[in-house]
Every structure is written in structure tokens, then in C-alpha cells.
Scaffold this motif. Structure first.
Motif, PDB file in Angstrom:
ATOM      1  N   SER A  97      16.641  41.760  96.759  1.00 50.17           N
ATOM      2  CA  SER A  97      16.102  41.002  97.880  1.00 50.17           C
ATOM      3  C   SER A  97      17.025  40.934  99.087  1.00 50.17           C
ATOM      4  O   SER A  97      16.562  40.848 100.218  1.00 50.17           O
ATOM      5  N   TYR A 131      14.403  39.561  93.852  1.00 49.76           N
ATOM      6  CA  TYR A 131      13.723  40.694  93.236  1.00 49.76           C
ATOM      7  C   TYR A 131      14.667  41.878  93.160  1.00 49.76           C
ATOM      8  O   TYR A 131      15.499  42.087  94.064  1.00 49.76           O
ATOM      9  N   TRP A 165       9.662  51.023  96.883  1.00 49.01           N
ATOM     10  CA  TRP A 165       8.712  51.286  95.823  1.00 49.01           C
ATOM     11  C   TRP A 165       9.229  52.417  94.968  1.00 49.01           C
ATOM     12  O   TRP A 165      10.109  53.191  95.366  1.00 49.01           O
ATOM     13  N   PHE A 170       8.930  44.621  98.255  1.00 45.40           N
ATOM     14  CA  PHE A 170       8.935  45.475  97.064  1.00 45.40           C
ATOM     15  C   PHE A 170       7.493  45.672  96.601  1.00 45.40           C
ATOM     16  O   PHE A 170       6.714  44.724  96.563  1.00 45.40           O
ATOM     17  N   ARG A 177       4.975  47.335  93.578  1.00 51.16           N
ATOM     18  CA  ARG A 177       4.928  47.912  92.234  1.00 51.16           C
ATOM     19  C   ARG A 177       3.485  48.026  91.748  1.00 51.16           C
ATOM     20  O   ARG A 177       2.586  47.354  92.245  1.00 51.16           O
ATOM     21  N   ALA A 208       7.331  40.487  96.862  1.00 50.52           N
ATOM     22  CA  ALA A 208       6.910  41.579  95.987  1.00 50.52           C
ATOM     23  C   ALA A 208       5.405  41.496  95.810  1.00 50.52           C
ATOM     24  O   ALA A 208       4.862  40.415  95.614  1.00 50.52           O
TER      25      ALA A 208
END
Length: 565
Positions: free
Chosen positions: A185, A204, A225, A261, A263, A280
Motif C-alpha cells: 500500500s 495490501y 495487478w 490493487f 485481483r 483493492a
């Protein structure tokens, strides 16, 4: 940056941004060492605490066992190695009493510690599949040869969440596959920062062949990513960079930093979670490719950097109307000011939010009553979003009217941020006093009505001069079962259209109409195929509730170019 409210898809925690904290605590070194041959299989974690001075039986470290329904690595004492200057420390684990949001585990020392203490353990990702219940992005998960997740899942840390440390953060890739890098982060590479335990826990982390929107580890804004997303990442990065710059400049912090982020989920459903100076978000296997990506989701979460009340001794349920309401309001306002939302898109978005407010089954619940259901029902979690948005929309209109256009909600929000930056604690009572300075005693009656759950009717000039409210009827989206678990029918509502159509509790879901399609079209029907006792069944139903009174907006001044949004 100032404090941020971390929206954890149901968990709400205040975490000060570490760069501005004074260095008045002991030292803490963190070394993260991803390992694996062809892919990152996990991380070896080493902590060094500078002279913690723990007495025999004290809790040296802690971590959650489960948090808002999400399990963590929850190490046993035997999985953790600890030593000080006198040798090995054989820790014992003690599970603390559960709270409404989860349960923590403490790790106790057998004797007084002497000098520095070193702790090491191995962190492995959680294995998930299409039946895993969706939730906050806490757990560390595999991602195409890498891993991503939050510190709250894997980090053993000192027990005092608000204790401040001079933190040394570093990475070791010597046992990782070639091409592995890491980010978290607050940046990349070796760093020295002053942080609280909560900052580290609610940050994160990513390790693997991490891709970046900007190939500069020192960039103030970046996206990360590992698995390639189904939307245009370059366009999303450009849009979000522009949006963040607009927000930061509005709040007088043009040099602020932020990281996003991204995912993938192996199950249906996505979502997002806010962390320190970062956010995230995930996409599920049911996601359609989108040119713009989740712009509104990210706009809401970025707005959280500057929204929130810091009043002491007020539970989140009583202040969430402000933190979530301002994030909802400014996600639209700032996206429009950044040139990322057209007039028509603004109208569509505020109507979607209004519809969600009026159709929520908890619309009449008090803030306190809705708060008691936050961890049990996702719709209860949405109450402060819609309620706060509608209440603040009216506050803006009333401030403009009372000041003859000299002040707006912007004026009050910036005033609150400045006062909090100066050290003042602002809660519900102080908010009312400050608002009363603009609109008079109506501030107190409006606030009490909002807190108690009275239905909010838009002010005639709300979102003027281009838009005007009108009364209508809406049928809110009602899936009929737990939308956080789209691998199986759970928590089926007995009188819902889903139950009437024939779905049964425990049915395994094989396929279904994308939820976005159903939400966007009030006439769209759900077609769902389930498996039950070795047989497959398909059902079709309208995922909508009863018709309810509501107020939406329409464009009433197409000749006006400046809508003053």
C-alpha cells in the motif's frame, strides 16, 4: 494525507496515514520473502521488535482468527518461532472473546523478554474456488503465479493496534521465481516509515510478476495487478489518475499518494476494500468486459481518503452516514469535475443511488438498528450509503439557499477536514453545530430525522439548476438469496420471487444471468440453473421487490450548460 476510513466491505476502521505520524515509538523491522520455484507459493515473514520489554504471560503479538466472516491464516503457536537475547521464546496462543466483527488470537511469552525479539513464520495463501463466499479482500490468494492479500490475513504484529513504530520494510526475492517483485500500500522496495500496527495490518501486499500502470516505484499514484483483468487497464489507469488528481487538489493535497490493487476471483462476484492510502478491488468469473472498468467503485473509495468523522467514543454505525454518504456524493461530483462523467451519466448515477435508498428493506431502521445488522445482512450495510447521500444532498441544497449561493456542501466538508487536521474531534453533535452555522436550527431537526430513519424527501433545489426531483414508484433489486455466495443458494428469503419460482436452500448454482444485467434493467429476468440431488433444474423469475414510493431526478434545464455540480 489525513486519516482515512477504510471501507472493508462491511468492516469500518480508522487508520491514520503513517507518513505524518511522529516517531515516538520503538522500532519494528519487517522482511517479506516470497518463495517458490515456478510460482510464488507463499511468503516467509521475519519481524524484529526493538526491546519490547514484555513480561511473562504478556501478549507479545496478535492477529485475527476471523474478521467479518473472513478466515485468516490464524497460526498455531507451534507455527511461530520467536527468540530474544537469552534464546528461544516458546509462545502460547490464546483466543480472545469474539466481538460482533470477529475474533483475535494473542501470542503470549513464557518469560520476561530481554533485548530485541525476532519472530519468524511462513505465510501461505488461502485456497479458494467457485463456492467460496465473496467478502472483503482480506485473504491472501493465489494470482497467476503470484499472491495478493491484506496484512490482516497473514501478519503477526504487536497487540496494541495504535502503537506507533519506526518501521523498516524490505523484501527478499532470493528464494522466489525469476521475475518476482513486490509492492504494498505504501510503495515498493526498502522503506523506513513511522506507522501504527493498524497501518501495517490494514495494508495490501502483492508478490509475483506484478504489473504496474506506471513503471516507476516512486510514482505517487499507481495500479498493480498480476492476473490480466477483463477491462481496459490503460484507460482505467488514466481515468483514475485524473480523478485522484482532481480530488487531491480539491482537498489542498496535490502531492498525495495512492495505490490501487486489482485481483481476480475464481467465483462469481467482485467487490472492493479500502486500506491505508490504497484500495483493492476484484472481479469475478461472471464479470463482463467493460471499457471503463469500475470507475464509480474506485471513485467512492478514493473519496474516502478525505471523508470521515473522528469523534471519540462513537461507534461506526453512528457516523457511517457521513463517511459513506460523503464518499457517495463526491464520487459523482469529483468524477464530473474531472471530466469523466457526462451530465447524463451524473443523472443516471444519482437516480441509481436514490433507487437503492428507497428500495432498501432497512430504509426505516435507525442508524443504530441498521448497524446491529451490518455483519448479518449486506443490505443493512448499504443503509449509510444511500441515507448519507440523500441527507447530504439536501444539506448542500439548504446551504446554497441559505447563503445565496456563497457556500455549498464543499465549504462545510473542507471546514470539517481543516478542523480535524488541527486536532479537533468532530462527531455527530459537532457536525450539527457546524451545519447550523449555515442553515440554522433546521440542522438539528434534519439530523435527528435522518438518525431515526425517517424517509428523506429531496429538497426542491437539490442537484439544481439542471435537475429537479419528482415522485415516482420503484421496485428494488431483490435477488432472493445471499448475493455474497453465488456458488450456492443460501439464506433464501421465503416469500421472494426466487423461492416462489422454485429455488431451494442449498441448491448448487451452475449458471445465472449476470447481476449487472439484472440491476441495469428493471424488466430483466433472472435465468438460473442449479444442481440438486444429482439433477439440474432451471428457473426464471423477476429479481425485484414490491413497488415502493421514491423520488428520482429528471433533467429540467437542457438549455443550461453549467449545472454547478
Amino acid at each position: 494525507m489525513k486519516q482515512i476510513v477504510m471501507a472493508l466491505a462491511g468492516v469500518w476502521l480508522l487508520a491514520g496515514c503513517g507518513q505524518n505520524l511522529p516517531a515516538d515509538g520503538p522500532g519494528l523491522s519487517v522482511l517479506l520473502a516470497p518463495y517458490g520455484e515456478s510460482e510464488v507459493e507463499g511468503m516467509d515473514v521475519t519481524l524484529r521488535l526493538s526491546e519490547p520489554g514484555a513480561a511473562a504471560g504478556d501478549a507479545l503479538l496478535s492477529m485475527p482468527v476471523v474478521l467479518v466472516g473472513t478466515p485468516t491464516a490464524a497460526y498455531s503457536a507451534e507455527q511461530v518461532q520467536a527468540a530474544d537475547e537469552q534464546g528461544e521464546l516458546v509462545l502460547t496462543a490464546r483466543d480472545e472473546d469474539p466481538t460482533s466483527s470477529g475474533q483475535y488470537r494473542s501470542y503470549l511469552v513464557p518469560r520476561d523478554t530481554v533485548g530485541d525479539v525476532t519472530v519468524s513464520y511462513r505465510a501461505e495463501p488461502r485456497q479458494v474456488d467457485k463456492n467460496t463466499r465473496n467478502g472483503p479482500l482480506f485473504d491472501v490468494r493465489p494470482q497467476d503465479g503470484g499472491i495478493m492479500g491484506a496484512g490482516v490475513y497473514f501478519m503477526l504484529l504487536p497487540s496494541d493496534e495504535q502503537a506507533k513504530y519506526d518501521v523498516g520494510m524490505d523484501w527478499d526475492f532470493s528464494n522466489a521465481p525469476a521475475g518476482t517483485s513486490g509492492a504494498w500500500s505504501l510503495g515498493e522496495g526498502e522503506q523506513e516509515l513511522t506507522l501504527t500496527v493498524s497501518n501495517l495490518r490494514f495494508a495490501y501486499y502483492a508478490a509475483g510478476e506484478v504489473k504496474r500502470a506506471v513503471d516507476d516505484p516512486d510514482a505517487a499514484f499507481n495500479l498493480y495487478w498480476i492476473t490480466e483483468p477483463p477491462f481496459n487497464i490503460e484507460k482505467l489507469a488514466a481515468n483514475i489518475t485524473r480523478l485522484f488528481k482532481t480530488m487531491a487538489e480539491f482537498h489542498g493535497q496535490p502531492d498525495a499518494s495512492y495505490r490501487v490493487f486489482i485481483r481476480s476471483n475464481p467465483h462469481a462476484g467482485g467487490g472492493g476494500t479500502g486500506f491505508i492510502d490504497s484500495f483493492a478491488f476484484s472481479w469475478g468469473i461472471d464479470e463482463d468486459a467493460s471499457e471503463d472498468g469500475p470507475l464509480m467503485l474506485l471513485s467512492h473509495e478514493i473519496a474516502h481518503n478525505w471523508t470521515g468523522l473522528n469523534g471519540k467514543d462513537e461507534p461506526h454505525a453512528l457516523t457511517a452516514w457521513y463517511s459513506e454518504g460523503t464518499a457517495e456524493y463526491y464520487k459523482v461530483v469529483m468524477a464530473h469535475r474531472a471530466g469523466l462523467m457526462s451530465r447524463a451519466e451524473v443523472l443516471e448515477t444519482i437516480n441509481d443511488m436514490a433507487e437503492g435508498y428507497y428500495s432498501n428493506p432497512y430504509v426505516a431502521a435507525s442508524n443504530e438498528a441498521a448497524g446491529e445488522m451490518f455483519w448479518k445482512d449486506g443490505l443493512a450495510q448499504r443503509v449509510p450509503y444511500g441515507r448519507g447521500f440523500m441527507y447530504l444532498t439536501n444539506a448542500d441544497a439548504k446551504i446554497i439557499a441559505a447563503s445565496d449561493g456563497e457556500a455549498t456542501l464543499d465549504t462545510l466538508v473542507l471546514q470539517i477536514n481543516a478542523l480535524q487536521d488541527e486536532g479537533e474531534n468532530i462527531g455527530n453533535e459537532r457536525w450539527q453545530q457546524l451545519l447550523a452555522g449555515y442553515i440554522g436550527n433546521e440542522a438539528f431537526t434534519d439530523h435527528q430525522a435522518m438518525v431515526s430513519g425517517e424517509l428523506i424527501v429531496p429538497h426542491p433545489q437539490a442537484w439544481g439548476p439542471c435537475f429537479a426531483p419528482y415522485q415516482t414508484q420503484v421496485r428494488g433489486f431483490e435477488l432472493g438469496f445471499d448475493r455474497m455466495n453465488l456458488g450456492q443458494v443460501t439464506n433464501l428469503t421465503a416469500d421472494s420471487n426466487a423461492a416462489i419460482a422454485g429455488l431451494l436452500e442449498g441448491d448448487k448454482i451452475v449458471s445465472f444471468t449476470p447481476l449487472r444485467t439484472l440491476r441495469d434493467d428493471v424488466e430483466a429476468k433472472m435465468t438460473i440453473i442449479v444442481e440438486r440431488d444429482g439433477e439440474t433444474f432451471d428457473y426464471t423469475y423477476l429479481p425485484r421487490g414490491d413497488s415502493l414510493p421514491a423520488w428520482l431526478w429528471r433533467d429540467v434545464a437542457p438549455e443550461v450548460d453549467d449545472c454547478q455540480i
